[in-house]
Motif scaffolding. Structure first.
Motif, mmCIF file in Angstrom:
data_model
loop_
_atom_site.group_PDB
_atom_site.id
_atom_site.type_symbol
_atom_site.label_atom_id
_atom_site.label_comp_id
_atom_site.label_asym_id
_atom_site.label_seq_id
_atom_site.Cartn_x
_atom_site.Cartn_y
_atom_site.Cartn_z
ATOM 1 N N ASP A 164 11.641 10.502 77.587
ATOM 2 C CA ASP A 164 10.420 10.109 78.290
ATOM 3 C C ASP A 164 10.602 8.724 78.910
ATOM 4 O O ASP A 164 11.123 7.803 78.279
ATOM 5 N N ARG A 237 9.790 7.366 84.652
ATOM 6 C CA ARG A 237 8.917 8.540 84.461
ATOM 7 C C ARG A 237 9.046 9.487 85.636
ATOM 8 O O ARG A 237 8.907 10.700 85.492
ATOM 9 N N GLY A 262 17.110 14.104 84.154
ATOM 10 C CA GLY A 262 15.856 14.570 83.589
ATOM 11 C C GLY A 262 14.634 13.869 84.145
ATOM 12 O O GLY A 262 13.553 13.931 83.561
ATOM 13 N N THR A 263 14.792 13.202 85.281
ATOM 14 C CA THR A 263 13.700 12.465 85.913
ATOM 15 C C THR A 263 13.125 13.281 87.060
ATOM 16 O O THR A 263 13.832 13.557 88.033
ATOM 17 N N THR A 284 10.648 20.761 88.910
ATOM 18 C CA THR A 284 11.423 19.520 89.005
ATOM 19 C C THR A 284 10.694 18.394 89.725
ATOM 20 O O THR A 284 11.184 17.265 89.753
ATOM 21 N N GLN A 312 3.807 14.779 85.035
ATOM 22 C CA GLN A 312 3.368 15.705 83.984
ATOM 23 C C GLN A 312 4.509 16.590 83.490
ATOM 24 O O GLN A 312 4.376 17.259 82.458
ATOM 25 N N LEU A 313 5.630 16.612 84.211
ATOM 26 C CA LEU A 313 6.730 17.499 83.855
ATOM 27 C C LEU A 313 7.515 16.959 82.661
ATOM 28 O O LEU A 313 7.622 15.744 82.463
ATOM 29 N N GLU A 314 8.083 17.876 81.897
ATOM 30 C CA GLU A 314 8.802 17.516 80.682
ATOM 31 C C GLU A 314 10.255 17.178 81.049
ATOM 32 O O GLU A 314 10.962 18.004 81.630
ATOM 33 N N PRO A 315 10.720 15.958 80.734
ATOM 34 C CA PRO A 315 12.044 15.522 81.179
ATOM 35 C C PRO A 315 13.190 16.446 80.775
ATOM 36 O O PRO A 315 14.116 16.669 81.559
ATOM 37 N N ARG A 316 13.164 16.987 79.578
ATOM 38 C CA ARG A 316 14.283 17.827 79.135
ATOM 39 C C ARG A 316 14.354 19.118 79.933
ATOM 40 O O ARG A 316 15.452 19.608 80.240
ATOM 41 N N ALA A 317 13.208 19.660 80.276
ATOM 42 C CA ALA A 317 13.198 20.861 81.111
ATOM 43 C C ALA A 317 13.688 20.540 82.520
ATOM 44 O O ALA A 317 14.408 21.327 83.142
#
Length: 340
Positions: A164, A237, A262-263, A284, A312-317
């Protein structure tokens, strides 16, 4: 497969220590070829000496050598594919040498205004690749193939696991074409800190927009490379992408760089079929499509909305998608004549 990756006369090293576009793509192509199992040869004197083992160098350029000992050394390599900057397939002497070697030629279009020789590409043995539908249309006479490019510097090949982030980042050369003041205006609307990463190439542009670019919530951090750069992206972020309303982006590195860390990316675009729209999806990032008649205030407002969506997106995804979409080995397979 035996692959030659060609440098060219440039103010930058290969790969560059800081800013550099085609140079970073050529390094990613070399890494991709190596990871795909090809035998890689780095051709030209500008390649750095502190590179990974397993990629022998030959410090000659095809356009500069006569049919002498240096030429025979290149012939002995038995190359199947030459990869070079987009200028080379239109360089008569280089083209003649490539033809004499009897190998395929592949390049990626990194300049939206460069004019190729009419017969530079046949779409089979000599191939041109473009990032976006906009660029494919621009070079349609040369039968280009569309594919995303991978670009990174030395020490940037393998990002750490995503985490994050806290601030907004903007990455690129700082000038009117890249328009980072729009990112600063959008950050102000959201009350978020913005870190601007890259070299100032137009100080008059910065002075013109000093009220936002020199605001307390904006940090100029200069050029970052290697693990330090990857860490700055990882800790963001979101990456904010901007460009001027008349600027045509030929093949931006920033999308792949950010997503591989992951950004997520929030991008502003002024038309259809751009690099941002080709690179991003709902998983993405977000794209703010701005009207040609919209002023900077409207553009910043639309970009702020895109940032709100992207964070709002999840960095690992995001990283999982980014590493697959911008995989250097897969990119090399496309350049080698595979299917995108």
């Amino acid at each position: 497969m035996r692959v030659g990756i060609c440098d060219f006369p440039s103010q930058y090293a290969f790969p560059p220590f800081g800013y550099g576009g085609i140079e970073r793509w050529l390094w990613a192509a070399a890494i991709g070829a190596y990871r795909a199992g090809a035998e890689v040869h780095l051709l030209g004197p500008a390649w750095r000496q502190d590179l990974v083992p397993g990629m022998p160098g030959l410090p000659v350029r095809l356009e500069d050598i006569d049919r002498d000992a240096a030429w025979r050394a290149v012939e002995r390599l038995g190359l199947d594919l030459l990869i070079g900057g987009h200028e080379y397939p239109s360089h008569p002497t280089w083209r003649a040498a490539a033809a004499a070697l009897g190998c395929d030629v592949a390049t990626f279009q990194h300049d939206p205004n460069f004019r190729h020789a009419a017969d530079a590409f046949d779409g089979m043995r000599s191939r041109l690749y473009c990032y976006s539908p906009e660029m494919v249309a621009r070079y349609s006479v040369h039968r280009p193939q569309q594919t995303l490019s991978v670009q990174f510097g030395l020490g940037e090949e393998d990002p750490e696991p995503a985490a994050d982030g806290t601030y907004l980042a903007w990455l690129g050369r700082i000038d009117r074409d890249k328009a980072p003041h729009l990112a600063a205006m959008a950050a102000a609307k959201l009350g978020m800190r913005l870190r601007i990463i890259g070299p100032v190439l137009d100080s008059s542009y910065v002075a013109e927009h000093a009220s936002v670019l020199e605001a307390p919530y904006v940090d100029f951090v200069g050029e970052l490379t290697g693990p330090v750069k990857l860490r700055a992206l990882k800790e963001a972020r979101a990456l904010v992408y901007t460009c001027g309303r008349d600027y045509v982006e030929a093949g931006a590195a920033v999308f792949g760089e950010a997503l591989r860390c992951g950004t997520p990316v929030a991008a502003s675009v002024w038309g259809a079929g751009t690099c941002a729209q080709a690179a991003l999806c709902n998983g993405t990032g977000a794209v703010a499509e701005i009207g040609a008649d919209d002023d900077d205030e409207s553009a910043a407002a639309a970009l702020a909305d895109a940032i709100s969506t992207a964070i709002q997106l999840e960095p690992r995804a995001v990283q999982e998608i980014g590493l697959a979409r911008f995989d250097p080995a897969e990119h090399f397979r496309v350049l080698a004549g595979g299917v995108p």
